[in-house]
Motif scaffolding. Structure first.
Motif, PDB file in Angstrom:
ATOM      1  N   UNK A 410     -21.698 -29.432  17.191  1.00  0.00           N
ATOM      2  CA  UNK A 410     -21.320 -30.662  16.357  1.00  0.00           C
ATOM      3  C   UNK A 410     -21.117 -31.630  17.351  1.00  0.00           C
ATOM      4  N   UNK A 411     -21.814 -32.717  17.575  1.00  0.00           N
ATOM      5  CA  UNK A 411     -21.561 -33.602  18.730  1.00  0.00           C
ATOM      6  C   UNK A 411     -21.277 -35.098  17.945  1.00  0.00           C
ATOM      7  N   UNK A 412     -20.073 -35.808  18.482  1.00  0.00           N
ATOM      8  CA  UNK A 412     -19.871 -37.089  18.123  1.00  0.00           C
ATOM      9  C   UNK A 412     -20.481 -38.042  18.968  1.00  0.00           C
ATOM     10  N   UNK A 413     -21.203 -39.061  18.618  1.00  0.00           N
ATOM     11  CA  UNK A 413     -21.534 -40.117  19.510  1.00  0.00           C
ATOM     12  C   UNK A 413     -20.311 -41.095  19.619  1.00  0.00           C
ATOM     13  N   UNK A 431     -37.094 -34.566  22.691  1.00  0.00           N
ATOM     14  CA  UNK A 431     -36.169 -33.919  22.040  1.00  0.00           C
ATOM     15  C   UNK A 431     -36.001 -33.925  20.559  1.00  0.00           C
ATOM     16  N   UNK A 432     -36.019 -33.141  19.622  1.00  0.00           N
ATOM     17  CA  UNK A 432     -35.618 -33.311  18.165  1.00  0.00           C
ATOM     18  C   UNK A 432     -34.297 -33.033  18.037  1.00  0.00           C
ATOM     19  N   UNK A 433     -33.563 -33.900  17.409  1.00  0.00           N
ATOM     20  CA  UNK A 433     -32.084 -33.495  17.232  1.00  0.00           C
ATOM     21  C   UNK A 433     -31.994 -33.910  15.734  1.00  0.00           C
ATOM     22  N   UNK A 434     -30.771 -33.206  14.975  1.00  0.00           N
ATOM     23  CA  UNK A 434     -30.562 -33.380  13.580  1.00  0.00           C
ATOM     24  C   UNK A 434     -29.530 -34.550  13.273  1.00  0.00           C
ATOM     25  N   UNK A 435     -29.758 -35.728  12.906  1.00  0.00           N
ATOM     26  CA  UNK A 435     -28.860 -36.704  12.586  1.00  0.00           C
ATOM     27  C   UNK A 435     -27.672 -36.134  11.496  1.00  0.00           C
ATOM     28  N   UNK A 436     -26.450 -36.787  11.912  1.00  0.00           N
ATOM     29  CA  UNK A 436     -25.211 -36.434  11.042  1.00  0.00           C
ATOM     30  C   UNK A 436     -25.100 -36.812   9.754  1.00  0.00           C
ATOM     31  N   UNK A 443     -19.818 -41.976   2.883  1.00  0.00           N
ATOM     32  CA  UNK A 443     -19.742 -42.591   4.155  1.00  0.00           C
ATOM     33  C   UNK A 443     -18.981 -41.714   5.341  1.00  0.00           C
ATOM     34  N   UNK A 444     -19.951 -41.596   6.371  1.00  0.00           N
ATOM     35  CA  UNK A 444     -19.253 -40.681   7.461  1.00  0.00           C
ATOM     36  C   UNK A 444     -18.389 -41.656   8.226  1.00  0.00           C
ATOM     37  N   UNK A 445     -17.485 -40.578   8.897  1.00  0.00           N
ATOM     38  CA  UNK A 445     -16.240 -41.570   9.581  1.00  0.00           C
ATOM     39  C   UNK A 445     -16.944 -41.756  11.053  1.00  0.00           C
ATOM     40  N   UNK A 446     -17.988 -41.390  11.606  1.00  0.00           N
ATOM     41  CA  UNK A 446     -18.423 -41.514  12.812  1.00  0.00           C
ATOM     42  C   UNK A 446     -19.797 -41.082  12.807  1.00  0.00           C
ATOM     43  N   UNK A 447     -20.624 -41.486  13.812  1.00  0.00           N
ATOM     44  CA  UNK A 447     -21.891 -41.037  14.019  1.00  0.00           C
ATOM     45  C   UNK A 447     -22.026 -39.675  14.892  1.00  0.00           C
ATOM     46  N   UNK A 448     -22.734 -39.046  14.291  1.00  0.00           N
ATOM     47  CA  UNK A 448     -22.803 -37.497  14.969  1.00  0.00           C
ATOM     48  C   UNK A 448     -24.435 -37.082  14.943  1.00  0.00           C
TER      49      UNK A 448
END
Length: 480
Positions: A410-413, A431-436, A443-448
Motif C-alpha cells: 500500500x503506497x502513499x503518493x 503498468x496497471x496499478x489499483x488506485x486507492x 473522502x481519503x486522507x491522501x492519495x494512494x
C-alpha cells in the motif's frame, strides 16, 4: 504446447481459412492440422471447440469437422430506454439507494492489455498456482463415489471439519457452512446481519468488494480508521455509539490494503466493544494461507477466542490456489447460524460437489503443504524485491508498512498528487496499478495506489514495472 495464447492463435488462423470451404464443406483432419501448424492434438481440439462455440464449424463424431451454414441475420436492436425510468423510480423509494459500483472490484479482475505489467491483480500469477496439484485433485475427485451427486446443503462434512480445525478454538464442523468463495460468504453475512438502510462499520481503508456488497444491499458503510496495529479501538467504540450499528467488518490479519495485523492488545478490546454494543464482527480471514516466509507465528482467528458468538468468520482457499477455485467457509455460533444457512441456501443452493471433493483431495495431499511453503518463500522474495525497487527508484513514494503476509504493498503518493492521473500515466508507461480511492468509504486522507507483487510471473517483471513507474512519476508529479 497448448496454452491459451497458442489455442487463440490457431483458432484465428483456422478462422481466416474458412472462406476456402463452402458451407457444409469438410475441413482438414485434426492430424493434418497438427502436422501443418506443429501444435499438439490438445491445442487443435481446443481451437476447433472454440470455432464450434462461435457457430463457425460443426463437429460430427466419427465424420470430422465441417464449415457451418450461413447464420441468421442479427435481430434488430430493441429499445431499452424504458429501464431508466423503472430503475430510478425504484431508487426513489429506498432509504439508502442500492447502488452497485464494481469499479474497485473490476480493477483487480480485469486482464490488462498485452505487454502491460499487472500490478493491480488480486490473485496469484499462474506461475505461483498449484496447477498440477489442482488438476490431480480434480481428477481424483471425479472418481470418488457419488462425486456428481447432490451434496449436503451445508457442505461435505469432511470439508467442514477441515475448515473448523483451521479456525481453531471451540469451533466445530456443525458451525461451518461451505460457500462459493469469500465474496459470496461476505454477501451472505451482510444480508443476514443488517437490514437495508442500516449502518455497517468498516475499516478505513478497506476492501472495495466489501464496500460494493454493502452498498448493493442498501447499507451505509461507516469508516473506522486503521493504523499499523489494525483498527483503532477508541474510534471503533465511538462509531458504535454514534451510529447504533450492529455489524463491524474487519480483516485482522494482513488487512487489505494496508497489510496491518490487529495487535494482541487490541484483539480482546475489539471483541469487548462489539459485545457491549450488541454487535457482530464479520472476520474476513482472507489471506492467512499467503503468509511470508519470515512472518513467524500467526495470531489465531478472532473466532477462536470468541465463546459468545460475536464473530462471524469467513475464510477461503481461493487466494492460495486460483481465482476459479472458489471454495470457502462461513462459521458462526448461536441462532445467527440458522439465518446464515437460510440465506446461503436460497441464494446458491450449495457449492458444486465436484469442487468440494477436489478441495478435500487437494488439502489432504502432500502437495498442499509443499505448495504453501513454496509460496511463502516466493512471496517474501517478491515483496522484498518490490520494496527495494521502490526505495531505489521512487523514493518520493511512501510505503508505511511492509507486511509479512498477503500479496501487495500500500503506497502513499506525495501530498497533492493526482491519484487518477498517476494511474493513467502508469498505464501509458505499461503498468496497471489499483488506485486507492475505491478503498475508502468516505473522502481519503491522501492519495494512494495498491501494488501487487503476486500477479506477475516473477521478480524480473517487478523490477521492470517499478522502472516504468518512474516515467509515470516524472510525468505526473513533476519532481524531476
Amino acid at each position: 504446447m497448448h496454452d491459451s495464447s497458442s489455442v487463440g492463435d490457431l483458432a484465428k488462423r483456422l478462422r481466416n481459412e474458412l472462406d476456402r470451404y463452402s458451407p457444409g464443406g469438410k475441413l482438414q483432419s485434426s492430424r493434418a492440422i497438427v502436422e501443418r501448424f506443429r501444435v499438439s492434438p490438445v491445442t487443435v481440439s481446443r481451437a476447433l471447440a472454440q470455432l464450434a462455440a462461435e457457430g463457425l464449424v460443426v463437429t460430427r463424431p466419427g465424420a470430422g469437422v465441417f464449415r457451418a451454414g450461413p447464420t441468421a441475420p442479427a435481430a434488430p436492436a430493441g429499445d431499452t430506454s424504458w429501464q431508466e425510468v423503472t430503475l430510478s423510480a425504484d431508487a426513489a423509494t429506498e432509504l439508502v439507494p442500492r447502488s452497485v459500483d464494481a469499479t474497485g472490484v473490476l480493477a483487480t479482475l480485469a486482464a490488462p492489455p498485452p505487454g502491460v505489467i499487472e500490478f493491480n491483480g488480486g490473485y496469484l500469477d499462474p506461475a505461483l498456482q498449484p496447477g498440477q496439484a489442482m488438476a490431480a485433485a480434480l481428477a481424483r475427485a471425479g472418481r470418488r463415489p457419488g462425486a456428481w451427486g447432490r451434496p449436503p446443503v451445508d457442505g461435505l462434512p469432511e470439508l467442514r471439519e477441515w475448515f473448523a480445525r483451521g479456525i481453531g478454538g471451540a469451533v466445530t464442523a456443525a458451525e461451518v457452512l461451505i460457500t462459493a468463495g469469500g465474496q459470496s460468504a461476505l454477501t451472505t453475512a451482510l444480508r443476514a446481519l443488517a437490514p437495508p438502510g442500516a449502518p455497517v462499520l468498516v475499516e478505513s481503508p478497506t476492501y472495495p468488494g466489501m464496500l460494493a456488497i454493502a452498498r448493493a444491499a442498501g447499507l451505509r458503510p461507516v469508516p473506522v480508521p486503521v493504523d499499523t496495529d489494525g483498527v483503532r479501538p477508541q474510534l471503533l467504540e465511538a462509531a458504535f455509539r454514534a451510529t447504533g450499528a450492529r455489524v463491524f467488518v474487519c480483516q485482522p490479519l494482513f488487512q487489505n490494503p494496508t497489510g496491518a495485523v490487529l495487535s494482541a492488545e487490541r484483539r480482546p478490546e475489539v471483541l469487548r466493544i462489539a459485545r457491549e454494543a450488541g454487535a457482530f464482527v464479520i472476520e474476513d480471514d482472507f489471506v492467512r494461507r499467503l503468509v511470508h516466509e519470515d512472518a513467524g507465528p500467526l495470531p489465531r482467528p478472532l473466532a477462536s477466542d470468541d465463546p459468545d458468538g460475536v464473530v462471524v468468520h469467513v475464510c477461503s482457499l481461493t487466494k492460495a490456489t486460483s481465482p476459479s477455485f472458489r471454495v470457502s467457509a462461513l462459521a458462526a455460533r448461536g441462532p445467527v447460524l440458522e439465518r446464515l444457512r437460510a440465506i446461503q441456501v436460497v441464494d446458491h443452493f450449495f457449492v458444486p460437489r465436484p469442487l468440494q471433493e477436489a478441495a478435500l483431495e487437494l488439502v489432504g495431499s502432500p502437495a498442499w503443504p509443499r505448495h504453501l511453503r513454496a509460496v511463502a518463500g516466493e512471496l517474501k522474495g517478491r515483496r522484498d524485491a518490490m520494496s527495494a525497487a521502490l526505495r531505489l527508484r521512487l523514493p518520493e513514494l511512501t510505503v508505511e508498512h511492509i507486511p509479512a503476509g498477503g500479496y501487495h504493498l500500500w503506497v502513499r503518493l506525495p501530498d497533492g498528487a493526482d491519484e487518477a492521473a498517476f494511474a493513467s500515466a502508469a498505464l501509458r508507461a505499461g503498468v496497471a496499478v489499483a488506485p486507492g480511492r475505491p478503498y475508502f468509504a468516505a473522502e481519503p486522507p491522501a492519495a494512494h495506489v495498491r501494488l501487487s507483487f503476486a500477479a506477475v510471473p516473477g521478480v524480473g517483471e517487478i523490477t521492470e514495472g517499478v522502472r516504468r513507474l518512474r516515467a509515470a512519476c516524472d510525468e505526473v508529479l513533476n519532481l524531476r
